[in-house]
Design an enzyme around this catalytic site. Sequence first.
Site, PDB file in Angstrom:
ATOM      1  N   LYS A  63      -1.848   8.779   6.453  1.00  0.00           N
ATOM      2  CA  LYS A  63      -1.865   7.421   6.996  1.00  0.00           C
ATOM      3  C   LYS A  63      -2.416   7.553   8.407  1.00  0.00           C
ATOM      4  CE  LYS A  63       0.185   3.072   7.545  1.00  0.00           C
ATOM      5  NZ  LYS A  63      -0.352   2.003   6.731  1.00  0.00           N
ATOM      6  N   GLY A  94      -4.909   2.932   4.182  1.00  0.00           N
ATOM      7  CA  GLY A  94      -5.467   2.126   5.252  1.00  0.00           C
ATOM      8  C   GLY A  94      -4.407   1.406   6.059  1.00  0.00           C
ATOM      9  N   LYS A 134       0.822  -1.222   0.000  1.00  0.00           N
ATOM     10  CA  LYS A 134       0.000   0.000   0.000  1.00  0.00           C
ATOM     11  C   LYS A 134       0.852   1.266   0.000  1.00  0.00           C
ATOM     12  CE  LYS A 134      -2.312  -0.857   3.766  1.00  0.00           C
ATOM     13  NZ  LYS A 134      -1.645  -2.138   4.087  1.00  0.00           N
ATOM     14  N   THR A 135       1.915   1.266   0.799  1.00  0.00           N
ATOM     15  CA  THR A 135       2.716   2.488   0.913  1.00  0.00           C
ATOM     16  C   THR A 135       3.498   2.762  -0.360  1.00  0.00           C
ATOM     17  OG1 THR A 135       2.897   2.202   3.308  1.00  0.00           O
ATOM     18  CG2 THR A 135       4.479   3.673   2.266  1.00  0.00           C
ATOM     19  N   VAL A 136       4.074   1.727  -0.955  1.00  0.00           N
ATOM     20  CA  VAL A 136       4.801   1.901  -2.219  1.00  0.00           C
ATOM     21  C   VAL A 136       3.863   2.476  -3.276  1.00  0.00           C
ATOM     22  CG1 VAL A 136       5.950   0.692  -4.113  1.00  0.00           C
ATOM     23  CG2 VAL A 136       6.469   0.068  -1.754  1.00  0.00           C
ATOM     24  N   PHE A 173       8.719  -6.095  -9.081  1.00  0.00           N
ATOM     25  CA  PHE A 173       9.459  -6.168  -7.819  1.00  0.00           C
ATOM     26  C   PHE A 173      10.602  -5.162  -7.888  1.00  0.00           C
ATOM     27  CE2 PHE A 173      12.724  -7.772  -4.960  1.00  0.00           C
ATOM     28  CZ  PHE A 173      11.990  -7.983  -3.809  1.00  0.00           C
ATOM     29  N   LEU A 174      10.597  -4.188  -6.980  1.00  0.00           N
ATOM     30  CA  LEU A 174      11.578  -3.107  -7.019  1.00  0.00           C
ATOM     31  C   LEU A 174      12.643  -3.306  -5.945  1.00  0.00           C
ATOM     32  CD1 LEU A 174       9.163  -0.030  -7.395  1.00  0.00           C
ATOM     33  CD2 LEU A 174      10.503  -1.131  -9.206  1.00  0.00           C
ATOM     34  N   ASP A 186       6.223   4.248   7.126  1.00  0.00           N
ATOM     35  CA  ASP A 186       5.305   4.400   5.994  1.00  0.00           C
ATOM     36  C   ASP A 186       4.735   5.814   5.938  1.00  0.00           C
ATOM     37  OD1 ASP A 186       5.759   1.770   5.390  1.00  0.00           O
ATOM     38  OD2 ASP A 186       3.868   1.037   6.187  1.00  0.00           O
ATOM     39  N   ASN A 211       0.924  -5.097  -7.718  1.00  0.00           N
ATOM     40  CA  ASN A 211       2.243  -4.850  -7.127  1.00  0.00           C
ATOM     41  C   ASN A 211       2.937  -6.186  -6.894  1.00  0.00           C
ATOM     42  OD1 ASN A 211       4.356  -3.333  -5.869  1.00  0.00           O
ATOM     43  ND2 ASN A 211       3.567  -4.011  -3.899  1.00  0.00           N
TER      44      ASN A 211
END
Length: 228
Positions: free
Chosen positions: A39, A119, A17-19, A208-209, A56, A178
């Site tokens: 957040k 969330g 979610k944060t990415v 995938f980073l 985050d 993701n």
Amino acid sequence: MAKRTFFIAGTDTDAGKTVVSAGLLAAANKKGWSSMGLKPIAAGCERTDEGLRNSDALILQEAASIKLHYDQVNPVTFEPPIAPHIAAIHEKRMLSADRIAALCKGALMQPADFAVVEGAGGWRVPLNQRETVAHIPKQLNIPVIMVVGMKLGCINHALLTAEAIARDGLQVAGWVANRVDPQMDCYDENVDTINSMLRAPLLGEIPFLEEPTAENAAQYINLDQLSM
């Protein structure tokens, strides 16, 4: 409230979610939009000289063009990385959707073109015995961007989450694939299956980073696909 305000829901904990939230903010910035990231609840915070801080929430604070005070970005903090309602019980605190939504509304009064409210965990993470995280976007009456963590089981997680969002009367404005498992088998087939079964546009596929920065994620996101 911002012209375009979205709640970011994950299909599971660690779906990314944060990415994705940071990537959405960076993509908005590239369009020349003013952006804001919230957040409201974070469990898993570190003690600092300035108080509890969540990594985050700090990422969202940095990615947004509008630099809110940390307490506006993340007003409800818990130190242990556990379910928020359990952390609240341990600290003899009460979580309520009304209060959290009111805190969000206060921050969202700042003029902005684009805003995300991230969330905590998945769609049905409890806040208390009667309410879940889902009650926050319901109170705010904002559409949802769903983050699907691409791994084995993601099709079921995605369809169940989308079904729950619709049952709660909210719109899935778009979804992001993701890739959390770089070794996932049949990745393309999984994306195609989810995309064919969801009534929402695919906003992007984030591979995938090795360095999951806002800018790196943003290059894989197309905000023009959003249903608004």
